[in-house]
Design an enzyme around this catalytic site. Structure first.
Site, PDB file in Angstrom:
ATOM      1  N   ASP A  34     -23.555  59.174  10.020  1.00 10.92           N
ATOM      2  CA  ASP A  34     -23.670  59.443   8.592  1.00 10.92           C
ATOM      3  C   ASP A  34     -22.725  60.555   8.138  1.00 10.92           C
ATOM      4  O   ASP A  34     -23.031  61.738   8.309  1.00 10.92           O
ATOM      5  CB  ASP A  34     -25.131  59.834   8.308  1.00 10.92           C
ATOM      6  CG  ASP A  34     -25.375  60.119   6.845  1.00 10.92           C
ATOM      7  OD1 ASP A  34     -26.488  60.559   6.518  1.00 10.92           O
ATOM      8  OD2 ASP A  34     -24.450  59.906   6.032  1.00 10.92           O
ATOM      9  N   ASP A 218     -18.977  58.205   2.437  1.00 14.71           N
ATOM     10  CA  ASP A 218     -20.318  58.353   2.991  1.00 14.71           C
ATOM     11  C   ASP A 218     -20.759  57.119   3.770  1.00 14.71           C
ATOM     12  O   ASP A 218     -21.242  56.139   3.186  1.00 14.71           O
ATOM     13  CB  ASP A 218     -21.281  58.623   1.825  1.00 14.71           C
ATOM     14  CG  ASP A 218     -22.697  58.846   2.291  1.00 14.71           C
ATOM     15  OD1 ASP A 218     -23.563  59.082   1.416  1.00 14.71           O
ATOM     16  OD2 ASP A 218     -22.947  58.766   3.508  1.00 14.71           O
TER      17      ASP A 218
HETATM   18  C1  1VS Z   1     -29.034  56.303  -0.433  1.00 14.03           C
HETATM   19  C2  1VS Z   1     -28.699  57.366   0.571  1.00 14.03           C
HETATM   20  N1  1VS Z   1     -27.733  58.294  -0.003  1.00 14.03           N
HETATM   21  C3  1VS Z   1     -28.155  59.404  -0.673  1.00 14.03           C
HETATM   22  O1  1VS Z   1     -29.330  59.671  -0.839  1.00 14.03           O
HETATM   23  C4  1VS Z   1     -27.106  60.307  -1.167  1.00 14.03           C
HETATM   24  C5  1VS Z   1     -27.033  60.829  -2.505  1.00 14.03           C
HETATM   25  C6  1VS Z   1     -27.946  60.501  -3.587  1.00 14.03           C
HETATM   26  C7  1VS Z   1     -28.424  61.529  -4.396  1.00 14.03           C
HETATM   27  C8  1VS Z   1     -29.288  61.205  -5.455  1.00 14.03           C
HETATM   28  C9  1VS Z   1     -29.664  59.871  -5.685  1.00 14.03           C
HETATM   29  C10 1VS Z   1     -29.183  58.845  -4.845  1.00 14.03           C
HETATM   30  C11 1VS Z   1     -28.326  59.152  -3.782  1.00 14.03           C
HETATM   31  C12 1VS Z   1     -25.966  61.669  -2.684  1.00 14.03           C
HETATM   32  S1  1VS Z   1     -25.091  61.833  -1.241  1.00 14.03           S
HETATM   33  C13 1VS Z   1     -26.062  60.761  -0.377  1.00 14.03           C
HETATM   34  N2  1VS Z   1     -25.782  60.437   0.918  1.00 14.03           N
HETATM   35  C14 1VS Z   1     -26.666  60.646   1.919  1.00 14.03           C
HETATM   36  O2  1VS Z   1     -27.746  61.139   1.782  1.00 14.03           O
HETATM   37  C15 1VS Z   1     -26.199  60.169   3.260  1.00 14.03           C
HETATM   38  N3  1VS Z   1     -27.323  60.016   4.162  1.00 14.03           N
HETATM   39  C16 1VS Z   1     -28.206  58.872   3.857  1.00 14.03           C
HETATM   40  C17 1VS Z   1     -29.243  58.735   4.964  1.00 14.03           C
HETATM   41  C18 1VS Z   1     -30.270  57.738   4.589  1.00 14.03           C
HETATM   42  C19 1VS Z   1     -31.114  57.811   3.498  1.00 14.03           C
HETATM   43  N4  1VS Z   1     -31.978  56.741   3.502  1.00 14.03           N
HETATM   44  C20 1VS Z   1     -31.674  55.956   4.577  1.00 14.03           C
HETATM   45  C21 1VS Z   1     -32.266  54.748   5.009  1.00 14.03           C
HETATM   46  C22 1VS Z   1     -31.759  54.173   6.172  1.00 14.03           C
HETATM   47  C23 1VS Z   1     -30.716  54.760   6.869  1.00 14.03           C
HETATM   48  C24 1VS Z   1     -30.121  55.961   6.438  1.00 14.03           C
HETATM   49  C25 1VS Z   1     -30.616  56.543   5.285  1.00 14.03           C
END
Ligand code: 1VS
Length: 326
Positions: A34, A218
């Site tokens: 990630d 990302d």
């Molecule tokens: C949808 C996941 N991504 C995020 O929430 C995210 C946001 C983000 C912030 C606010 C609203 C939506 C997204 C910004 S940077 C960012 N990137 C991360 O957070 C990267 N890590 C995601 C890990 C992750 C979150 N839920 C999962 C479910 C399965 C596998 C991996 C995951």
């Protein structure tokens, strides 16, 4: 040293998981690499049995090289509302033949339901910058941060593919994995992300619109999230598309032919084929778009739908990010 590890896509390329060996004797777990976060956390024996079902996990007491990082805890929340928390052990972690002997392994004592039900991974390996690591009271380093000293060059590359295995390489750039030349953009790591300015976009064969778009690269986010105006301009070219509150984003008839999406990186035009932008079936004969609005997110995300169309170089030394046709 240099290393390479296979990246296997889950259903619909929702995530890409790689085998990681932790402890002595080693337990090998599929972890989601990630570049959008900086915690290495794993399912562990400290979870309630109900939260471990369907998962392999790390048992620190079974590892002769494990040492409690006493007083240190971690607690991460992601934008999609998922999260996990726990305590921390120092142990050996090997990825693609590269071993970090003293890696902070964040052992989960609690994980959210999204992770319990996602049996494709048994945790995550964060490859963003240390400033957003959630360990407290002291930050811990990422695996890549610890591995850098062993690498000929402070780089890792992502070669993700649609619907089949790809790979991550560490310490070198394999010229057989891309065509043409690599175009680099300067990274602003102030927010802890692989954040840079894209130079514009185009929809299908339409005119390229030159504009600076602040984005992060990302691998941990599945879809592409861009400013609402760009996304609206894209779906204006998809007949029968609509922004559905019930579906949670743009949907369209699965029979639709989708235009490609071009993202500018400097003078390089990175093209996401239209087929990559039909992410997955929704309900009935509608399908869910791989491009969605960044409204409510606060930044734009080039997730797997974009990254799997490119060969990507993450250079933590400068820092800079490079793209070439995959
Ligand atoms: C949808 C996941 N991504 C995020 O929430 C995210 C946001 C983000 C912030 C606010 C609203 C939506 C997204 C910004 S940077 C960012 N990137 C991360 O957070 C990267 N890590 C995601 C890990 C992750 C979150 N839920 C999962 C479910 C399965 C596998 C991996 C995951």
């Amino acid at each position: 040293a240099q290393g390479s590890v296979t990246a296997s896509p889950s259903q619909y390329d929702g995530e890409y998981d790689c085998p990681v060996t932790v402890g002595t004797p080693g337990v090998t777990l599929p972890l989601d690499f990630d570049t959008g976060s900086s915690d290495l956390w794993v399912f562990s024996s400290e979870l309630p049995a109900s939260e471990r079902s369907g998962h392999a996990y790390y048992t620190s007491s079974s590892s002769s090289t494990s040492k409690l990082d006493s007083g240190e805890t971690w607690d991460i929340s992601y934008g999609d509302g998922s999260g996990a928390e726990g305590n921390i052990y120092i142990d050996k972690v090997t990825i693609g033949g590269i071993t970090v002997t003293s890696q902070a392994v964040e052992a989960a004592e609690s994980v959210s339901s999204e992770f319990v039900s996602d049996t494709s991974n048994d945790g995550l390996v964060g490859f963003a910058f240390d400033s957003i690591n959630t360990a407290s009271p002291n930050h811990v380093q990422t695996w890549f941060g610890n591995a850098e000293a062993q690498l000929a060059s402070p780089v890792f590359t992502a070669n993700l593919k649609k619907g089949k295995a790809g790979n991550y390489n560490f310490g070198y750039i394999d010229s057989s994995e891309y065509t043409g030349s690599i175009t680099y953009a300067t990274i602003n790591s102030a927010n802890g992300f692989w954040e840079f300015s894209a130079s514009g976009y185009a929809v299908g064969s339409g005119a390229f619109s030159s504009q600076s778009i602040d984005v992060i690269a990302d691998t941990g986010t599945t879809l592409i999230y861009l400013p609402a105006a760009i996304v609206k301009a894209y779906y204006a070219k998809v007949s029968g598309s609509s922004n559905s509150a019930s579906a949670g984003g743009y949907i369209f008839p699965c029979s639709a032919t989708l235009p490609s999406l071009t993202i500018g990186i400097g003078s390089y035009k990175a093209v996401v084929p239209g087929t990559f932008l039909n992410y997955a079936p929704n309900t009935g004969s509608t399908c869910f778009g791989g491009l969605q609005s960044n409204a409510g997110i606060g930044l734009s995300i080039l997730g797997d739908v974009f990254l799997k169309s490119q060969f990507v170089v993450f250079n933590q030394g400068v820092p800079k990010i490079g793209f070439a046709p995959g």
